[in-house]
Write an enzyme that holds these catalytic residues in place. Sequence first.
Site, PDB file in Angstrom:
ATOM      1  N   GLU A 261       0.950  -1.112  -0.022  1.00  0.00           N
ATOM      2  CA  GLU A 261      -0.022  -0.059   0.037  1.00  0.00           C
ATOM      3  C   GLU A 261       0.906   1.062  -0.072  1.00  0.00           C
ATOM      4  O   GLU A 261       1.542   1.619   1.171  1.00  0.00           O
ATOM      5  CB  GLU A 261      -0.912  -0.097   1.148  1.00  0.00           C
ATOM      6  CG  GLU A 261      -1.791  -1.177   1.221  1.00  0.00           C
ATOM      7  CD  GLU A 261      -2.863  -1.028   0.499  1.00  0.00           C
ATOM      8  OE1 GLU A 261      -3.238   0.282  -0.152  1.00  0.00           O
ATOM      9  OE2 GLU A 261      -3.908  -2.015   0.331  1.00  0.00           O
ATOM     10  N   CYS A 295      -2.479   9.007   2.539  1.00  0.00           N
ATOM     11  CA  CYS A 295      -2.182   8.600   1.363  1.00  0.00           C
ATOM     12  C   CYS A 295      -3.339   8.849   0.105  1.00  0.00           C
ATOM     13  O   CYS A 295      -3.027   8.918  -1.232  1.00  0.00           O
ATOM     14  CB  CYS A 295      -1.977   7.184   1.140  1.00  0.00           C
ATOM     15  SG  CYS A 295      -3.564   6.044   2.045  1.00  0.00           S
TER      16      CYS A 295
HETATM   17  P1  NAD Z   1       8.107   5.335   4.907  1.00  0.00           P
HETATM   18  O1  NAD Z   1       8.022   4.548   3.582  1.00  0.00           O
HETATM   19  O2  NAD Z   1       9.114   6.401   5.139  1.00  0.00           O
HETATM   20  O3  NAD Z   1       7.800   4.576   6.159  1.00  0.00           O
HETATM   21  C1  NAD Z   1       6.988   3.298   6.113  1.00  0.00           C
HETATM   22  C2  NAD Z   1       7.538   2.199   6.879  1.00  0.00           C
HETATM   23  O4  NAD Z   1       8.544   1.717   6.420  1.00  0.00           O
HETATM   24  C3  NAD Z   1       8.019   2.706   8.466  1.00  0.00           C
HETATM   25  O5  NAD Z   1       7.644   1.769   9.382  1.00  0.00           O
HETATM   26  C4  NAD Z   1       9.320   2.876   8.135  1.00  0.00           C
HETATM   27  O6  NAD Z   1      10.093   2.915   9.407  1.00  0.00           O
HETATM   28  C5  NAD Z   1       9.637   1.975   7.222  1.00  0.00           C
HETATM   29  N1  NAD Z   1      10.906   2.169   6.842  1.00  0.00           N
HETATM   30  C6  NAD Z   1      11.282   3.303   6.175  1.00  0.00           C
HETATM   31  N2  NAD Z   1      12.772   2.970   5.644  1.00  0.00           N
HETATM   32  C7  NAD Z   1      12.859   1.713   5.564  1.00  0.00           C
HETATM   33  C8  NAD Z   1      13.689   0.893   4.940  1.00  0.00           C
HETATM   34  N3  NAD Z   1      14.972   1.456   4.196  1.00  0.00           N
HETATM   35  N4  NAD Z   1      13.691  -0.349   5.179  1.00  0.00           N
HETATM   36  C9  NAD Z   1      12.759  -0.904   5.818  1.00  0.00           C
HETATM   37  N5  NAD Z   1      11.778  -0.328   6.504  1.00  0.00           N
HETATM   38  C10 NAD Z   1      11.791   1.118   6.319  1.00  0.00           C
HETATM   39  O7  NAD Z   1       6.308   6.090   5.081  1.00  0.00           O
HETATM   40  P2  NAD Z   1       5.904   7.128   6.020  1.00  0.00           P
HETATM   41  O8  NAD Z   1       6.607   8.247   5.956  1.00  0.00           O
HETATM   42  O9  NAD Z   1       5.802   6.339   7.514  1.00  0.00           O
HETATM   43  O10 NAD Z   1       4.123   7.105   5.526  1.00  0.00           O
HETATM   44  C11 NAD Z   1       3.914   7.965   4.643  1.00  0.00           C
HETATM   45  C12 NAD Z   1       3.725   7.273   3.295  1.00  0.00           C
HETATM   46  O11 NAD Z   1       3.149   6.365   3.465  1.00  0.00           O
HETATM   47  C13 NAD Z   1       3.343   8.147   2.159  1.00  0.00           C
HETATM   48  O12 NAD Z   1       3.753   8.078   0.910  1.00  0.00           O
HETATM   49  C14 NAD Z   1       1.854   7.479   2.063  1.00  0.00           C
HETATM   50  O13 NAD Z   1       0.932   7.901   0.898  1.00  0.00           O
HETATM   51  C15 NAD Z   1       1.990   6.296   2.334  1.00  0.00           C
HETATM   52  N6  NAD Z   1       0.749   5.475   3.054  1.00  0.00           N
HETATM   53  C16 NAD Z   1       0.035   4.922   2.001  1.00  0.00           C
HETATM   54  C17 NAD Z   1      -1.310   4.093   2.408  1.00  0.00           C
HETATM   55  C18 NAD Z   1      -1.952   3.128   1.582  1.00  0.00           C
HETATM   56  O14 NAD Z   1      -2.768   2.466   2.057  1.00  0.00           O
HETATM   57  N7  NAD Z   1      -1.618   3.171   0.417  1.00  0.00           N
HETATM   58  C19 NAD Z   1      -1.635   4.590   3.695  1.00  0.00           C
HETATM   59  C20 NAD Z   1      -0.876   5.264   4.528  1.00  0.00           C
HETATM   60  C21 NAD Z   1       0.209   5.971   4.094  1.00  0.00           C
END
Ligand code: NAD
Length: 488
Positions: A261, A295
Amino acid sequence: MSSYDVVDRLAADGHDRLLIGGEWSPASDGSVIEVLDPSTGEPITSVPSASVDDARAAVDAAAGALPAWAAASPIDRSEILRRAFELMTERADELARLIVFEMGKTFSEAMGEIRYAAEFFRWYSGEAVRNDGMIKTAPAGDKKIVAIHQPVGVSLLITPWNFPAAMATRKIGPAVAAGCTMILKPASDTPLTALAVGALLEDAGLPPGVLNVVPSSRSSQVVPVMLNDDRVRKLSFTGSTEVGRTLLKDAADQIVNCSMELGGNAPFLVFDDADIDAAVDGAMIAKMRNGGQSCIAANRFLVHAAVADEFGETFSKAMGRVKVGPGLEEGAELGPMINQAAQTDLGEVVESLTGAGARVSVGGGAPDRPGFFFEPTVVQGVGRDDPTLSVEVFGPVAPVVTFDSEDEAIALANDTIHGLAAYLYTADVGRGMRVAEAIESGMVGINRGLISDPAAPFGGVKESGIGREGAHDGLNEFLETKYIAVSW
Ligand code: NAD
């Protein structure tokens, strides 16, 4: 007691630690994550930051619990989820306060998130007993085709900070229903809510090891270790497209089953026959829910040139009325952004749009106060080719672009790598359905600014993701189909 009463309670209960195999423990190397209050920028508390060893221990615990859990009766799993729904409803107030403290959204939004999060437990309590199979006679008539669905196995759940409760329950609900065991790695900005959800499921009767919760500030080290462990068979990730892409590559080595997602860049289309007041009401929800940090937040307002001035003016007035303040302040409608970087990014978005000739009609910057606040902002007269339109804004900034024809509106809407949500306002239902079919996105709201529903399949196309959460589809993401060829 500090002013963060529910955080103190979590600590007093010993639930501010890693949850591995039913034990609450510090990180193996003593590392911690500092949790900040985004309304002040000050620390609230710290929680353990899981090490690579802790990640391995969590996989051990989940793998150890899997055989018994996969064999547990569907009705027992259903009843645990039902109890989790009831507990979450009972604890709504304290869980909402926890979200306000670590994530910043307003208390009423946090209560809305808890109700939404709890609904995933209620919905999947029903789905747990609906793991249907299939039997049919082969076309040649001499054989039977039988298909059953079995739990995919140990599942790694990775969640973002923007909906710290709902993004977790949207995965935990179907995984529990399917009979999978789990390791939840929440975002390091918001670990407290995830730990409280872990404690709640323990109280609901989930056996030790079925759900393990491992916050970590070292995601890029601990996540690959788990994905490269051949006992982990599922990755369910919610987060940015950028990180999702990296994890898909990491998951390729063991061919891990992935549900992704990812980020969005939702267009919000207003046609010249739309009810403008209704469109503005919808725009306020689609843009401002969760302070624009969603998102599916409307990211680009595409408005027919004939109604652009009227829409822009009414929308700007509505945005100008939004009361900005800390989440627990009486009447606050927009809390702070998650962190300093998010606040800075929004300033840069506005600068880039205005630098290219667009005009700020309300807001435009960070208010002069502590914390990571940003004013509700409308930028009108944005060029159709402005490169900022390809950026996921993630905050209360609304760029408005005009179009002249339906075809042009569709082309602009589809001019993005993303394809999560889209919204459109029109009085013509036929046009609404036609445009909805033509837009490349997983979800479309017609004359509606709020589309999330646990009973609906949520997910994206293009670079917004793979798979669906919610509905019956969400259960299937945690099941494998086994075909049994049989004659009798
Ligand atoms: P992010 O991608 O920075 O982080 C998401 C998760 O991944 C966190 O738990 C983070 O600690 C982990 N993470 C970060 N870097 C990583 C790595 N290198 N390896 C493994 N894990 C890692 O996203 P965010 O800033 O927490 O959230 C915002 C984003 O999430 C936006 O792009 C938003 O659109 C998206 N989002 C999507 C949905 C959906 O249902 N499609 C829902 C909510 C948020």
